[in-house]
Each structure stands twice: as structure tokens, then as C-alpha cells.
Scaffold this motif. Structure first.
Motif, PDB file in Angstrom:
ATOM      1  N   PHE A  44     -12.156 -75.854   5.691  1.00  0.00           N
ATOM      2  CA  PHE A  44     -13.186 -74.860   5.434  1.00  0.00           C
ATOM      3  C   PHE A  44     -12.547 -73.547   5.023  1.00  0.00           C
ATOM      4  CE2 PHE A  44     -14.937 -77.861   8.376  1.00  0.00           C
ATOM      5  CZ  PHE A  44     -16.269 -77.980   8.039  1.00  0.00           C
ATOM      6  N   THR A  45     -13.094 -72.927   4.012  1.00  0.00           N
ATOM      7  CA  THR A  45     -12.798 -71.535   3.692  1.00  0.00           C
ATOM      8  C   THR A  45     -14.066 -70.764   3.993  1.00  0.00           C
ATOM      9  OG1 THR A  45     -11.244 -72.137   1.941  1.00  0.00           O
ATOM     10  CG2 THR A  45     -12.129 -69.893   1.896  1.00  0.00           C
ATOM     11  N   ASP A  46     -13.956 -69.814   4.909  1.00  0.00           N
ATOM     12  CA  ASP A  46     -15.104 -69.035   5.363  1.00  0.00           C
ATOM     13  C   ASP A  46     -14.957 -67.585   4.913  1.00  0.00           C
ATOM     14  OD1 ASP A  46     -15.781 -71.340   6.754  1.00  0.00           O
ATOM     15  OD2 ASP A  46     -15.154 -70.550   8.698  1.00  0.00           O
ATOM     16  N   PHE A  47     -16.026 -67.033   4.387  1.00  0.00           N
ATOM     17  CA  PHE A  47     -16.124 -65.612   4.104  1.00  0.00           C
ATOM     18  C   PHE A  47     -17.047 -65.037   5.173  1.00  0.00           C
ATOM     19  CE2 PHE A  47     -15.081 -67.512   0.025  1.00  0.00           C
ATOM     20  CZ  PHE A  47     -14.014 -66.723  -0.370  1.00  0.00           C
ATOM     21  N   LEU A  48     -16.483 -64.212   6.035  1.00  0.00           N
ATOM     22  CA  LEU A  48     -17.217 -63.672   7.169  1.00  0.00           C
ATOM     23  C   LEU A  48     -17.418 -62.175   6.965  1.00  0.00           C
ATOM     24  CD1 LEU A  48     -15.164 -65.444   9.991  1.00  0.00           C
ATOM     25  CD2 LEU A  48     -17.300 -66.234   8.936  1.00  0.00           C
ATOM     26  N   SER A  49     -18.660 -61.743   6.973  1.00  0.00           N
ATOM     27  CA  SER A  49     -18.964 -60.312   6.951  1.00  0.00           C
ATOM     28  C   SER A  49     -19.177 -59.877   8.390  1.00  0.00           C
ATOM     29  CB  SER A  49     -20.223 -60.034   6.130  1.00  0.00           C
ATOM     30  OG  SER A  49     -20.004 -60.373   4.782  1.00  0.00           O
ATOM     31  N   LEU A  50     -18.583 -58.749   8.728  1.00  0.00           N
ATOM     32  CA  LEU A  50     -18.667 -58.243  10.094  1.00  0.00           C
ATOM     33  C   LEU A  50     -19.246 -56.837  10.109  1.00  0.00           C
ATOM     34  CD1 LEU A  50     -15.601 -59.791   9.824  1.00  0.00           C
ATOM     35  CD2 LEU A  50     -15.937 -59.666  12.262  1.00  0.00           C
ATOM     36  N   VAL A  51     -19.973 -56.535  11.161  1.00  0.00           N
ATOM     37  CA  VAL A  51     -20.503 -55.191  11.377  1.00  0.00           C
ATOM     38  C   VAL A  51     -20.126 -54.754  12.785  1.00  0.00           C
ATOM     39  CG1 VAL A  51     -22.415 -55.385   9.736  1.00  0.00           C
ATOM     40  CG2 VAL A  51     -22.757 -56.113  12.102  1.00  0.00           C
ATOM     41  N   ARG A  52     -19.969 -53.458  12.939  1.00  0.00           N
ATOM     42  CA  ARG A  52     -19.699 -52.905  14.266  1.00  0.00           C
ATOM     43  C   ARG A  52     -20.953 -52.178  14.720  1.00  0.00           C
ATOM     44  NH1 ARG A  52     -16.838 -48.396  17.037  1.00  0.00           N
ATOM     45  NH2 ARG A  52     -17.222 -47.215  15.149  1.00  0.00           N
ATOM     46  N   THR A  53     -21.575 -52.725  15.747  1.00  0.00           N
ATOM     47  CA  THR A  53     -22.756 -52.108  16.347  1.00  0.00           C
ATOM     48  C   THR A  53     -22.534 -52.026  17.845  1.00  0.00           C
ATOM     49  OG1 THR A  53     -23.911 -54.223  16.580  1.00  0.00           O
ATOM     50  CG2 THR A  53     -24.333 -52.986  14.562  1.00  0.00           C
ATOM     51  N   ASP A  54     -23.076 -51.009  18.447  1.00  0.00           N
ATOM     52  CA  ASP A  54     -22.916 -50.807  19.893  1.00  0.00           C
ATOM     53  C   ASP A  54     -21.450 -50.873  20.317  1.00  0.00           C
ATOM     54  OD1 ASP A  54     -25.711 -50.543  20.218  1.00  0.00           O
ATOM     55  OD2 ASP A  54     -25.920 -52.732  20.311  1.00  0.00           O
ATOM     56  N   GLY A  55     -20.566 -50.400  19.436  1.00  0.00           N
ATOM     57  CA  GLY A  55     -19.147 -50.319  19.766  1.00  0.00           C
ATOM     58  C   GLY A  55     -18.362 -51.602  19.665  1.00  0.00           C
ATOM     59  N   ARG A  56     -18.964 -52.674  19.133  1.00  0.00           N
ATOM     60  CA  ARG A  56     -18.194 -53.927  19.021  1.00  0.00           C
ATOM     61  C   ARG A  56     -18.470 -54.613  17.692  1.00  0.00           C
ATOM     62  NH1 ARG A  56     -20.282 -59.020  21.671  1.00  0.00           N
ATOM     63  NH2 ARG A  56     -22.532 -58.862  21.551  1.00  0.00           N
ATOM     64  N   TRP A  57     -17.473 -55.334  17.235  1.00  0.00           N
ATOM     65  CA  TRP A  57     -17.549 -56.068  15.978  1.00  0.00           C
ATOM     66  C   TRP A  57     -18.187 -57.427  16.216  1.00  0.00           C
ATOM     67  CZ3 TRP A  57     -16.532 -54.018  11.343  1.00  0.00           C
ATOM     68  CH2 TRP A  57     -15.785 -52.855  11.303  1.00  0.00           C
ATOM     69  N   GLN A  58     -19.077 -57.823  15.269  1.00  0.00           N
ATOM     70  CA  GLN A  58     -19.672 -59.154  15.294  1.00  0.00           C
ATOM     71  C   GLN A  58     -19.822 -59.653  13.859  1.00  0.00           C
ATOM     72  OE1 GLN A  58     -23.243 -58.161  17.728  1.00  0.00           O
ATOM     73  NE2 GLN A  58     -22.619 -59.990  18.862  1.00  0.00           N
ATOM     74  N   ILE A  59     -19.830 -60.964  13.724  1.00  0.00           N
ATOM     75  CA  ILE A  59     -20.049 -61.604  12.423  1.00  0.00           C
ATOM     76  C   ILE A  59     -21.542 -61.558  12.129  1.00  0.00           C
ATOM     77  CG2 ILE A  59     -19.862 -63.753  11.122  1.00  0.00           C
ATOM     78  CD1 ILE A  59     -17.522 -64.475  13.142  1.00  0.00           C
ATOM     79  N   ILE A  60     -21.901 -61.025  10.958  1.00  0.00           N
ATOM     80  CA  ILE A  60     -23.305 -60.955  10.550  1.00  0.00           C
ATOM     81  C   ILE A  60     -23.625 -62.016   9.496  1.00  0.00           C
ATOM     82  CG2 ILE A  60     -22.992 -59.183   8.774  1.00  0.00           C
ATOM     83  CD1 ILE A  60     -25.981 -59.406  11.218  1.00  0.00           C
ATOM     84  N   SER A  61     -22.585 -62.538   8.819  1.00  0.00           N
ATOM     85  CA  SER A  61     -22.829 -63.653   7.896  1.00  0.00           C
ATOM     86  C   SER A  61     -21.583 -64.505   7.742  1.00  0.00           C
ATOM     87  CB  SER A  61     -23.296 -63.161   6.525  1.00  0.00           C
ATOM     88  OG  SER A  61     -22.251 -62.530   5.828  1.00  0.00           O
ATOM     89  N   LYS A  62     -21.846 -65.795   7.602  1.00  0.00           N
ATOM     90  CA  LYS A  62     -20.801 -66.789   7.359  1.00  0.00           C
ATOM     91  C   LYS A  62     -21.220 -67.564   6.121  1.00  0.00           C
ATOM     92  CE  LYS A  62     -18.918 -71.124   9.155  1.00  0.00           C
ATOM     93  NZ  LYS A  62     -18.545 -71.874  10.355  1.00  0.00           N
ATOM     94  N   VAL A  63     -20.430 -67.442   5.056  1.00  0.00           N
ATOM     95  CA  VAL A  63     -20.648 -68.204   3.835  1.00  0.00           C
ATOM     96  C   VAL A  63     -19.364 -68.992   3.610  1.00  0.00           C
ATOM     97  CG1 VAL A  63     -21.141 -68.079   1.365  1.00  0.00           C
ATOM     98  CG2 VAL A  63     -22.181 -66.399   2.932  1.00  0.00           C
ATOM     99  N   PHE A  64     -19.505 -70.296   3.395  1.00  0.00           N
ATOM    100  CA  PHE A  64     -18.298 -71.120   3.405  1.00  0.00           C
ATOM    101  C   PHE A  64     -18.317 -72.208   2.354  1.00  0.00           C
ATOM    102  CE2 PHE A  64     -21.377 -73.057   6.161  1.00  0.00           C
ATOM    103  CZ  PHE A  64     -21.238 -74.421   5.980  1.00  0.00           C
ATOM    104  N   GLU A  65     -17.127 -72.761   2.122  1.00  0.00           N
ATOM    105  CA  GLU A  65     -16.887 -73.877   1.204  1.00  0.00           C
ATOM    106  C   GLU A  65     -16.137 -74.957   1.991  1.00  0.00           C
ATOM    107  OE1 GLU A  65     -16.725 -75.734  -2.670  1.00  0.00           O
ATOM    108  OE2 GLU A  65     -17.710 -73.880  -2.123  1.00  0.00           O
ATOM    109  N   ILE A  66     -16.491 -76.208   1.772  1.00  0.00           N
ATOM    110  CA  ILE A  66     -15.834 -77.337   2.435  1.00  0.00           C
ATOM    111  C   ILE A  66     -15.019 -78.104   1.403  1.00  0.00           C
ATOM    112  CG2 ILE A  66     -16.145 -79.453   3.773  1.00  0.00           C
ATOM    113  CD1 ILE A  66     -19.017 -78.419   4.413  1.00  0.00           C
ATOM    114  N   ARG A  67     -13.780 -78.499   1.810  1.00  0.00           N
ATOM    115  CA  ARG A  67     -12.939 -79.329   0.955  1.00  0.00           C
ATOM    116  C   ARG A  67     -12.350 -80.450   1.804  1.00  0.00           C
ATOM    117  NH1 ARG A  67     -11.081 -74.722   1.233  1.00  0.00           N
ATOM    118  NH2 ARG A  67      -9.006 -75.287   1.830  1.00  0.00           N
ATOM    119  N   PRO A  68     -12.327 -81.672   1.295  1.00  0.00           N
ATOM    120  CA  PRO A  68     -11.647 -82.736   2.055  1.00  0.00           C
ATOM    121  C   PRO A  68     -10.157 -82.391   2.126  1.00  0.00           C
ATOM    122  CG  PRO A  68     -12.699 -83.601   0.055  1.00  0.00           C
ATOM    123  CD  PRO A  68     -12.896 -82.119   0.063  1.00  0.00           C
ATOM    124  N   ASN A  69      -9.519 -82.722   3.242  1.00  0.00           N
ATOM    125  CA  ASN A  69      -8.075 -82.414   3.319  1.00  0.00           C
ATOM    126  C   ASN A  69      -7.260 -83.654   3.079  1.00  0.00           C
ATOM    127  OD1 ASN A  69      -8.209 -83.782   5.789  1.00  0.00           O
ATOM    128  ND2 ASN A  69      -8.002 -81.933   7.002  1.00  0.00           N
TER     129      ASN A  69
END
Length: 123
Positions: free
Chosen positions: A98-123
Motif C-alpha cells: 500500500f502507498t498511503d497519502f495521509l492528510s493530517l490536522v492538528r486540533t486540540d493540540g494533537r495531530w490526527q489523520i483527516i484523510s487516507k487516500v491509497f493505492e494497492i499493488r501486489p508485492n
């Protein structure tokens, strides 16, 4: 801790949550209103909320229970400012990479992932 170190810790918890299929851990790193999306299976968009995504993870056999070798890495973290960042990460589960593009935001003093967009490849 610096913003970069805080984000790296969130990403490590993300990898640990996936490896152990631990949705309690994933619930700490994903914002409750986060989205999960891919168009990897063809033309159709797969879009899930966290309420839809976590039961999928709960139903999986964890890579940890199969003694799979951990294969996860952080390719890049880009800070857009004090409260917004983007990470490109890679991990493997079973026979898929998996290749994941994760967008993160910092709210209430902590970082969290707000979106996960990904691509799957057989290994």
C-alpha cells in the motif's frame, strides 16, 4: 516535542494499529470525521467513514497473528503550516503493498489523520 516528531509518532501508531488490527489505536490517530478512499479497484471510488472502516479492520486476521514481517516506512512528511501536514507512507499486508497519502490536522493540540487516500499493488 516538535511537530515532525509528533507526526512521526502518529504514523508509528497508525502502522502499529494496522499491523495488529487494533481499531482502538487507529481511533486515536484518525480524526472521527476522517475519510478513507481509493479508486484502486477500477473506475469506482471506494469511500468510507471511520464508522464504516473500523469494522473492516476488526474483521481481518492481523498480520501480527500470522507473524508477518513488518514492512512499513515513512517516505515523506510535508508541513503546510502549524496545523496541517501531509505524509506519504508505505506498508504491506499479506500479498499487497500500500502507498498511503495521509492528510493530517492538528486540533486540540494533537495531530490526527483527516484523510487516507491509497493505492494497492501486489508485492
Amino acid at each position: 516535542m516538535s511537530a515532525l516528531a509528533d507526526i512521526e509518532q502518529v504514523l508509528q501508531d497508525y502502522f502499529d494499529g494496522l499491523y495488529h488490527c487494533d481499531t482502538d489505536r487507529l481511533a486515536r490517530v484518525f480524526h472521527p470525521r476522517a475519510i478513507y478512499a481509493t479508486a484502486d479497484d477500477g473506475e469506482a471510488l471506494l469511500h468510507r467513514t471511520m464508522e464504516e472502516y473500523f469494522p473492516v479492520v476488526d474483521a481481518r486476521e492481523s498480520p501480527a497473528s500470522r507473524n508477518e514481517t513488518r514492512r512499513d516506512s515513512i517516505d515523506a512528511i510535508d508541513l503546510a503550516g502549524a496545523n496541517t501536514a501531509h505524509a506519504r507512507v508505505r506498508c504491506s499486508i499479506g500479498a499487497r503493498d500500500f502507498t498511503d497519502f495521509l492528510s493530517l490536522v492538528r486540533t486540540d493540540g494533537r495531530w490526527q489523520i483527516i484523510s487516507k487516500v491509497f493505492e494497492i499493488r501486489p508485492n
